[in-house]
Design a protein around this motif. Structure first.
Motif, PDB file in Angstrom:
ATOM      1  N   TYR A  85      26.845  36.056  43.087  1.00 37.42           N
ATOM      2  CA  TYR A  85      27.981  35.233  43.488  1.00 37.42           C
ATOM      3  C   TYR A  85      28.669  34.541  42.311  1.00 37.42           C
ATOM      4  CZ  TYR A  85      27.339  36.274  48.343  1.00 37.42           C
ATOM      5  OH  TYR A  85      27.286  36.954  49.539  1.00 37.42           O
ATOM      6  N   VAL A  86      27.920  34.211  41.271  1.00 35.49           N
ATOM      7  CA  VAL A  86      28.576  33.700  40.062  1.00 35.49           C
ATOM      8  C   VAL A  86      29.436  34.803  39.458  1.00 35.49           C
ATOM      9  CG1 VAL A  86      28.197  32.971  37.673  1.00 35.49           C
ATOM     10  CG2 VAL A  86      26.898  31.901  39.524  1.00 35.49           C
ATOM     11  N   GLY A  87      28.897  36.020  39.413  1.00 40.38           N
ATOM     12  CA  GLY A  87      29.661  37.143  38.871  1.00 40.38           C
ATOM     13  C   GLY A  87      30.936  37.404  39.658  1.00 40.38           C
ATOM     14  N   LEU A  88      30.838  37.382  40.995  1.00 41.22           N
ATOM     15  CA  LEU A  88      32.020  37.600  41.832  1.00 41.22           C
ATOM     16  C   LEU A  88      33.024  36.459  41.690  1.00 41.22           C
ATOM     17  CD1 LEU A  88      30.320  38.999  45.055  1.00 41.22           C
ATOM     18  CD2 LEU A  88      31.864  40.243  43.534  1.00 41.22           C
ATOM     19  N   LEU A  89      32.521  35.228  41.612  1.00 38.38           N
ATOM     20  CA  LEU A  89      33.410  34.077  41.445  1.00 38.38           C
ATOM     21  C   LEU A  89      34.179  34.166  40.134  1.00 38.38           C
ATOM     22  CD1 LEU A  89      34.441  31.368  42.457  1.00 38.38           C
ATOM     23  CD2 LEU A  89      32.412  30.286  41.442  1.00 38.38           C
ATOM     24  N   VAL A  90      33.494  34.564  39.062  1.00 37.36           N
ATOM     25  CA  VAL A  90      34.161  34.721  37.771  1.00 37.36           C
ATOM     26  C   VAL A  90      35.155  35.875  37.824  1.00 37.36           C
ATOM     27  CG1 VAL A  90      33.809  35.358  35.339  1.00 37.36           C
ATOM     28  CG2 VAL A  90      32.294  33.695  36.432  1.00 37.36           C
ATOM     29  N   LEU A  91      34.743  36.993  38.432  1.00 42.67           N
ATOM     30  CA  LEU A  91      35.607  38.172  38.517  1.00 42.67           C
ATOM     31  C   LEU A  91      36.909  37.861  39.242  1.00 42.67           C
ATOM     32  CD1 LEU A  91      36.061  41.264  38.200  1.00 42.67           C
ATOM     33  CD2 LEU A  91      34.889  41.537  40.390  1.00 42.67           C
ATOM     34  N   PHE A  92      36.813  37.198  40.388  1.00 43.50           N
ATOM     35  CA  PHE A  92      38.002  36.861  41.163  1.00 43.50           C
ATOM     36  C   PHE A  92      38.754  35.687  40.530  1.00 43.50           C
ATOM     37  CE2 PHE A  92      36.135  39.643  44.129  1.00 43.50           C
ATOM     38  CZ  PHE A  92      36.960  39.847  45.220  1.00 43.50           C
ATOM     39  N   GLY A  93      38.001  34.664  40.109  1.00 46.72           N
ATOM     40  CA  GLY A  93      38.622  33.437  39.636  1.00 46.72           C
ATOM     41  C   GLY A  93      39.447  33.611  38.370  1.00 46.72           C
ATOM     42  N   ARG A  94      38.984  34.430  37.432  1.00 37.86           N
ATOM     43  CA  ARG A  94      39.735  34.552  36.184  1.00 37.86           C
ATOM     44  C   ARG A  94      41.060  35.290  36.367  1.00 37.86           C
ATOM     45  NH1 ARG A  94      35.433  38.367  32.952  1.00 37.86           N
ATOM     46  NH2 ARG A  94      35.601  40.235  34.250  1.00 37.86           N
ATOM     47  N   THR A  95      41.198  36.011  37.482  1.00 40.81           N
ATOM     48  CA  THR A  95      42.483  36.676  37.736  1.00 40.81           C
ATOM     49  C   THR A  95      43.521  35.703  38.269  1.00 40.81           C
ATOM     50  OG1 THR A  95      41.961  37.339  40.035  1.00 40.81           O
ATOM     51  CG2 THR A  95      41.276  38.839  38.258  1.00 40.81           C
ATOM     52  N   LEU A  96      43.100  34.468  38.577  1.00 42.93           N
ATOM     53  CA  LEU A  96      44.034  33.448  39.045  1.00 42.93           C
ATOM     54  C   LEU A  96      44.610  32.638  37.889  1.00 42.93           C
ATOM     55  CD1 LEU A  96      41.979  32.187  42.115  1.00 42.93           C
ATOM     56  CD2 LEU A  96      44.132  33.470  42.212  1.00 42.93           C
ATOM     57  N   LEU A  97      44.139  32.881  36.673  1.00 42.26           N
ATOM     58  CA  LEU A  97      44.649  32.154  35.515  1.00 42.26           C
ATOM     59  C   LEU A  97      46.098  32.523  35.250  1.00 42.26           C
ATOM     60  CD1 LEU A  97      41.566  32.551  33.138  1.00 42.26           C
ATOM     61  CD2 LEU A  97      42.172  30.562  34.541  1.00 42.26           C
ATOM     62  N   ALA A  98      46.790  31.635  34.581  1.00 45.58           N
ATOM     63  CA  ALA A  98      48.210  31.851  34.283  1.00 45.58           C
ATOM     64  C   ALA A  98      48.398  33.154  33.517  1.00 45.58           C
ATOM     65  CB  ALA A  98      48.747  30.677  33.464  1.00 45.58           C
ATOM     66  N   GLY A  99      49.391  33.917  33.932  1.00 45.01           N
ATOM     67  CA  GLY A  99      49.712  35.163  33.252  1.00 45.01           C
ATOM     68  C   GLY A  99      48.912  36.357  33.714  1.00 45.01           C
ATOM     69  N   ARG A 100      48.017  36.155  34.689  1.00 48.91           N
ATOM     70  CA  ARG A 100      47.214  37.266  35.178  1.00 48.91           C
ATOM     71  C   ARG A 100      47.539  37.536  36.643  1.00 48.91           C
ATOM     72  NH1 ARG A 100      41.279  37.431  32.670  1.00 48.91           N
ATOM     73  NH2 ARG A 100      41.739  39.598  33.152  1.00 48.91           N
ATOM     74  N   GLU A 101      47.267  38.748  37.070  1.00 49.81           N
ATOM     75  CA  GLU A 101      47.544  39.131  38.458  1.00 49.81           C
ATOM     76  C   GLU A 101      46.296  38.917  39.307  1.00 49.81           C
ATOM     77  OE1 GLU A 101      50.030  42.651  40.485  1.00 49.81           O
ATOM     78  OE2 GLU A 101      48.263  43.370  39.395  1.00 49.81           O
ATOM     79  N   PRO A 102      46.403  38.140  40.406  1.00 50.57           N
ATOM     80  CA  PRO A 102      45.241  37.923  41.285  1.00 50.57           C
ATOM     81  C   PRO A 102      44.629  39.258  41.721  1.00 50.57           C
ATOM     82  CG  PRO A 102      47.028  36.465  41.898  1.00 50.57           C
ATOM     83  CD  PRO A 102      47.585  37.414  40.878  1.00 50.57           C
TER      84      PRO A 102
END
Length: 201
Positions: A85-102
Motif C-alpha cells: 500500500y505504500v508502493g501504491l500510494l507513492v505510485l498514484f500520489g506522485r502522478t498528482l504533482l504539478a506538471g504530471r498527469e494523474p
C-alpha cells in the motif's frame, strides 16, 4: 493462470488461519518464510534501487521467523501489507504533482483516446480517491495492529483486503457508468492491460 490467481486469493486466508488457529510451528514457519521471500522479491523487482533494503528486510524476517514462527508470520504479514500500500500510494500520489498527469487520467486516455474537460477533472479526482483509499488501509492496519488482538488485525489485512479493493473498484465503476452513461467504457481487462504497460517513471 487460473491456478495462480486462486493461490494468490487463498494464500492470505491460509496466513490468517495460521495466525488465528495458532498452527504448529512448522506450518507457521513455512508460511512466514514464503511471505518474507515473496515480499522481498516483489519490492526488489518493483523498486530496483531499493533492492538491497528488500534483501536486508527479507533476511531479517527469515531470522525472526526461525526464532519465533508466529512472530515472523505476523511481521511478514505486516511488512507485506504495508509495502504494497505504500508502493501504491507513492505510485498514484506522485502522478498528482504539478506538471504530471494523474494515473487514472493516463489510463483513461490510453483506453479512450481524447478526454473531455469533465473527464479530466473526474479522473484526477478518482486518482485522489484511490490515494485516500490506500492511506486509509495503512492507517487502519496500523491502528488495529496497535490496539486490537492479532486475529482482528489479521482479518482486516488478510481476509478483507481483496474484497475492500474490489468494493472500491466496483463502486467507482458503477458511479462512472451513471455519470458518463452516454460514453463507452473500457473493461477491467483493458484497465489491467494498460496499467501493466505503464513505464516505470
Amino acid at each position: 493462470m487460473g491456478a495462480g490467481l486462486s493461490l494468490f486469493a487463498l494464500y492470505p486466508l491460509l496466513v490468517h488461519g495460521a495466525i488465528v488457529a495458532d498452527l504448529d510451528a512448522d506450518t507457521a514457519l513455512l508460511l512466514a518464510l514464503v511471505q518474507a521471500g515473496v515480499t522481498g522479491l516483489a519490492i526488489g523487482r518493483a523498486a530496483p534501487r531499493f533492492r538491497w533494503m528488500a534483501l536486508a528486510g527479507a533476511i531479517a524476517l527469515f531470522g525472526l521467523s526461525w526464532r519465533s514462527a508466529r512472530d515472523g508470520l505476523l511481521a511478514a504479514s505486516a511488512i507485506s501489507h504495508a509495502a504494497i500500500y505504500v508502493g501504491l500510494l507513492v505510485l498514484f500520489g506522485r502522478t498528482l504533482l504539478a506538471g504530471r498527469e494523474p494515473l487514472i487520467t493516463w489510463i483513461a486516455r490510453r483506453i479512450r483516446g481524447s478526454l473531455t474537460d469533465e473527464m479530466l477533472v473526474y479522473t484526477r479526482r478518482v486518482t485522489i480517491a484511490w490515494c485516500l483509499f490506500f492511506a486509509g488501509q495503512l492507517a487502519m492496519s496500523a491502528l488495529l495492529f496497535c490496539v486490537a488482538p492479532p486475529a482482528v488485525w489479521s482479518f482486516f489485512i488478510n481476509v478483507l483486503d481483496l474484497p475492500l479493493v474490489a468494493a472500491m473498484f466496483l463502486t467507482e465503476y458503477a458511479y462512472r457508468l451513471r455519470k458518463f452513461w452516454n460514453h463507452s467504457h473500457g473493461s477491467i481487462a483493458d484497465v489491467v492491460r494498460v496499467f501493466s504497460e505503464r513505464p516505470n517513471p
